[in-house]
Design a protein around this motif. Structure first.
Motif, short mmCIF file in Angstrom:
data_model
loop_
_atom_site.label_atom_id
_atom_site.label_comp_id
_atom_site.label_asym_id
_atom_site.label_seq_id
_atom_site.Cartn_x
_atom_site.Cartn_y
_atom_site.Cartn_z
N LEU A 121 0.83 -1.21 0.00
CA LEU A 121 0.00 0.00 0.00
C LEU A 121 0.87 1.26 0.00
O LEU A 121 0.83 2.08 0.93
N PRO A 122 1.67 1.46 -1.03
CA PRO A 122 2.58 2.62 -1.04
C PRO A 122 1.85 3.97 -1.01
O PRO A 122 2.34 4.93 -0.43
N ARG A 123 0.68 4.05 -1.65
CA ARG A 123 -0.05 5.32 -1.66
C ARG A 123 -0.57 5.65 -0.27
O ARG A 123 -0.60 6.81 0.14
N LEU A 124 -0.97 4.65 0.45
CA LEU A 124 -1.41 4.88 1.83
C LEU A 124 -0.24 5.32 2.70
O LEU A 124 -0.38 6.24 3.52
N VAL A 125 0.92 4.69 2.52
CA VAL A 125 2.11 5.06 3.30
C VAL A 125 2.47 6.51 3.08
O VAL A 125 2.89 7.22 4.00
N ALA A 126 2.28 7.00 1.84
CA ALA A 126 2.66 8.37 1.49
C ALA A 126 1.55 9.38 1.75
O ALA A 126 1.66 10.53 1.33
N SER A 127 0.50 8.97 2.43
CA SER A 127 -0.65 9.86 2.63
C SER A 127 -0.59 10.57 3.98
O SER A 127 0.04 10.09 4.93
N PRO A 128 -1.27 11.71 4.10
CA PRO A 128 -1.36 12.38 5.41
C PRO A 128 -2.04 11.50 6.46
O PRO A 128 -1.75 11.61 7.65
N GLU A 129 -2.94 10.62 6.01
CA GLU A 129 -3.63 9.74 6.96
C GLU A 129 -2.66 8.82 7.68
O GLU A 129 -2.86 8.50 8.87
N MET A 130 -1.60 8.39 6.99
CA MET A 130 -0.62 7.53 7.66
C MET A 130 0.12 8.29 8.75
O MET A 130 0.35 7.77 9.84
N LEU A 131 0.49 9.55 8.47
CA LEU A 131 1.17 10.35 9.50
C LEU A 131 0.26 10.56 10.71
O LEU A 131 0.71 10.49 11.86
N ASP A 132 -1.02 10.82 10.46
CA ASP A 132 -1.96 10.98 11.57
C ASP A 132 -2.07 9.69 12.38
O ASP A 132 -2.11 9.72 13.63
N ALA A 133 -2.12 8.55 11.69
CA ALA A 133 -2.21 7.27 12.39
C ALA A 133 -0.94 6.99 13.19
O ALA A 133 -0.99 6.41 14.29
N ILE A 134 0.22 7.38 12.66
CA ILE A 134 1.48 7.21 13.39
C ILE A 134 1.45 8.03 14.68
O ILE A 134 1.85 7.55 15.75
N CYS A 135 0.95 9.27 14.59
CA CYS A 135 0.85 10.11 15.80
C CYS A 135 -0.10 9.48 16.81
O CYS A 135 0.19 9.46 18.02
N ASP A 136 -1.22 8.96 16.34
CA ASP A 136 -2.17 8.30 17.25
C ASP A 136 -1.51 7.12 17.95
O ASP A 136 -1.68 6.92 19.17
N ALA A 137 -0.77 6.31 17.19
CA ALA A 137 -0.13 5.13 17.76
C ALA A 137 0.94 5.53 18.78
O ALA A 137 1.11 4.89 19.82
N LEU A 138 1.69 6.60 18.46
CA LEU A 138 2.69 7.08 19.42
C LEU A 138 2.04 7.54 20.72
O LEU A 138 2.53 7.25 21.81
#
Length: 653
Positions: A121-138
């Motif tokens: 899922l490279p497009r998902l990895v490069a999306s703002p949604e992935m960064l938001d999910a990373i922040c949530d997980a942190l």
């Protein structure tokens, strides 16, 4: 509707072989259990079936992640999945992009197969949604060993808010690396701004605020590490260090911000002017550095030194900072949001087109808050109410007005739910706003040390709605009670000064809403008049002069919730028609006041409100009512307290 072995044999077979309808796992760590190896052909067929609209609607983020884990697995030859499978899966994910953030969160929690999901899922990895999910997980301490599975270089260029979130999480595992990579990514697009450098020092390299003590760590930028992403983060850290050490002025500003929780922690208020002058001198004509300093002051100024920070922010704010303050009112850190709003309120700012932002006005409590002389009587400007302070009145009015504007803007979306539910929602939200405002009043009192503590609280009591149609009260000299009680809501004000009550008083409220011309389609416009019940109007006027109509609609003449006295409604309606059962919306807009203005300068000012005992008792009590019921409103109690000056500088919350 569900997938089955007849209509969708591939999807049914794939998830049957996975062992369940969705991936299974314990807690946030998701694991896929394969009963037997799943062929690439079956995965291909399942993706083809998912392209159909009726099938993809049934897919969840768990389903898509499970298929991605299969698509991203190495082939028998050790190669990654075929581009055809990845392309087909991406088409399906694009159809369900509404699941993007949830899918990103599921992908991050995918245990041993997380790398396979990311590869598919490279497009998902490069999306703002992935960064938001990373922040949530942190934030949830649920992100470990991410560098093994995710190419940091493929992440999207972050927004400022995403960098703010990452910076606040820099102390978490991988948080510092991700923040450095994000800042490096933004710098490649916009350059190393003063904002990036200042917050890079404050959050990642605080030692650089004292550059003489700082020694650059050894960063292995050649990549001699056991996984590639560590090399990426090491290079980002190295570039960050070089950028942070290139601007002595930014380092000096960072040192001053650190002083708030350091040498100035127990400093007397006499130093605040010196502190603000030094900050103003450092930032000078550098607009970017000054704006970054304002945000840092509001973000880092806490506790007792919060007064230093707030005072300094007020001193260095300029007329072109309107956009900045609007941005900070949506800051990821909620306390910073409130402090930004406090700066705006103290500047008497109304955000809107064509409005210039004046230099700070020192009025009432604002003057006392930011001055060294705390003598109240000769410095405070008189307010318009018995509260005695125009800043406090302005804060109350602005709090109500913001919500009033919001509900008017949202009225076309909710007009069909009825007057009672619209009013219920409004007063629930207003109660929440007053809780936040009460904390602001407490902060002000703490800063003053000898100032009065003003408190505004709202409490609710429900009364049986059948009471509205039953007999009301009788006034002295009347033959009997009114035919109906006629009120949708009773407002009860309970004022105190120096611990002594001024006497409870009640106001009756009848709500009326404006109907659309076509009740099935509000876009066709609204009726020209409000519908009235002449018996209600008559009974309200008979019982008390402290009775009003609250008109709900999409806003009239700049008023979100227009308010008119019941007597004036009766006069205007009878003048308009012989029956008195309609009132033109234009007349309401012209003759009314906004609810915020009326609430602040009439209700809280005690210029309206009837102390007549039977009326107050009727408003407070009814058979079977439950006190403090936030779901069925019949009575709203507003308690306003102004306590005597506090001695000794200590105020307990």
């Amino acid at each position: 509707m569900r997938w089955d072995d007849k209509k969708t044999p591939a999807l049914w077979g794939l998830f049957y072989q996975l062992g369940s309808g969705v991936p299974r796992g314990k807690g946030r760590r998701i694991t896929v259990f394969e009963k037997e190896p799943i062929s690439t052909g079956l995965v291909h067929d399942a993706i083809d079936e998912l392209r159909a609209e009726e099938n993809v609607r049934l897919a969840t983020a768990d389903h898509l992640a499970a298929i991605a884990a299969l698509v991203g697995r190495p082939s028998d030859k050790g190669d990654a999945a075929t581009p055809g499978l990845m392309s087909g899966l991406q088409d399906v994910v694009d159809q369900r992009w509404d699941l993007a953030r949830e899918l990103a969160a599921v992908s991050l929690a995918y245990g041993q197969r997380r790398r396979q999901v990311m590869l598919a899922l490279p497009r998902l990895v490069a999306s703002p949604e992935m960064l938001d999910a990373i922040c949530d997980a942190l934030e949830n301490d649920d992100l470990t060993y991410l560098g093994h599975d995710l190419d940091y270089g493929s992440l999207s260029v972050p927004t400022r808010d995403q960098i703010r979130r990452l910076l606040s999480l820099a102390h978490k595992e991988t948080g510092g690396d991700l923040a450095a990579v994000a800042m490096r990514s933004m710098s490649h697009l916009q350059g190393w701004s003063s904002w990036l450098k200042l917050f890079g020092i404050l959050f990642i390299h605080p030692e650089l605020a004292e550059p003489r003590r700082a020694i650059k760590p050894h960063y292995d930028i050649d990549g001699h590490h056991w996984h590639r992403q560590q090399a990426v983060s090491q290079k980002a850290m190295s570039e960050l260090w070089d950028a942070l050490t290139s601007d002595p002025r930014v380092q000096d500003v960072a040192r001053m911000v650190q002083d708030l929780d350091g040498v100035l922690r127990n400093a007397p208020p006499d130093l605040r002017t010196v502190y603000s002058n030094d900050m103003l001198s450092l930032t000078g004509n550098d607009s970017d550095l000054r704006k970054a300093a304002i945000e840092a002051l509001l973000w880092f100024g806490r506790g007792r030194t919060g007064d230093f920070a707030l005072y300094t922010a007020m001193e260095i704010v300029r007329s072109d900072d309107v956009a900045l303050m609007q941005e900070l009112t949506n800051h990821p850190d909620r306390e910073t949001q409130y402090r930004a709003k406090q700066v705006a309120l103290a500047n008497d700012q109304e955000f809107g087109e064509g409005r210039a932002w004046p230099r700070p006005k020192r009025i009432g409590v604002a003057d006392r808050l930011y001055s060294l002389t705390l003598a109240q009587d000769d410095r405070a400007q008189n307010g318009r109410t018995w509260l005695g302070d125009s800043l406090l009145e302005s804060m109350i009015e602005r709090t109500v007005l913001d919500l009033e504007t919001q509900v008017a803007n949202e009225y076309p979306l909710h007009h069909g739910v009825g007057e009672e539910k619209l009013m219920e929602r409004f007063f629930t939200m207003l109660s929440d706003r007053f809780e936040a405002l009460d904390l602001a009043f407490l902060d002000t009192a703490r800063a003053l040390g000898s100032g009065r503590r003003t408190s505004v609280r709202m409490q609710y009591r429900s009364i049986d709605k059948s009471e509205e149609g039953k007999a009301g009260i009788a006034r002295p000299g009347q033959e009997g009670p009114s035919k109906t009680f006629a009120a949708d809501l009773c407002l009860i004000i309970d004022p105190y000064v120096n611990g002594r009550p001024l006497g409870r008083r009640a106001t009756l409220v009848q709500a009326k809403r404006l109907y659309p011309r076509d009740r099935a389609d509000a876009s066709k416009g609204w009726n020209h008049s409000y519908q009235l019940d002449t018996q209600q109007t008559t009974d309200l006027v008979r019982q008390t002069s402290s009775s009003i109509f609250l008109f709900q609609g999409p806003g009239l003449a700049g008023r979100g919730l227009p308010v008119l006295p019941a007597q004036l409604v009766s006069d205007l309606a009878n003048n308009q028609s012989a029956t008195g059962n309609v009132l033109a919306a234009d007349a309401v807009g012209t003759a009314s006041r906004s609810f915020a203005d009326w609430f602040t300068y009439d209700l809280l000012a005690l210029r309206v409100g009837d102390p007549y005992g039977p009326l107050v008792a009727k408003a407070e009590k009814s058979s079977g009512s439950m006190p403090y019921d936030l779901f069925r409103y019949g009575a709203v109690e507003v308690q306003v307290m102004v306590d005597e000056p506090i001695k000794g500088g200590d105020i307990e919350s």
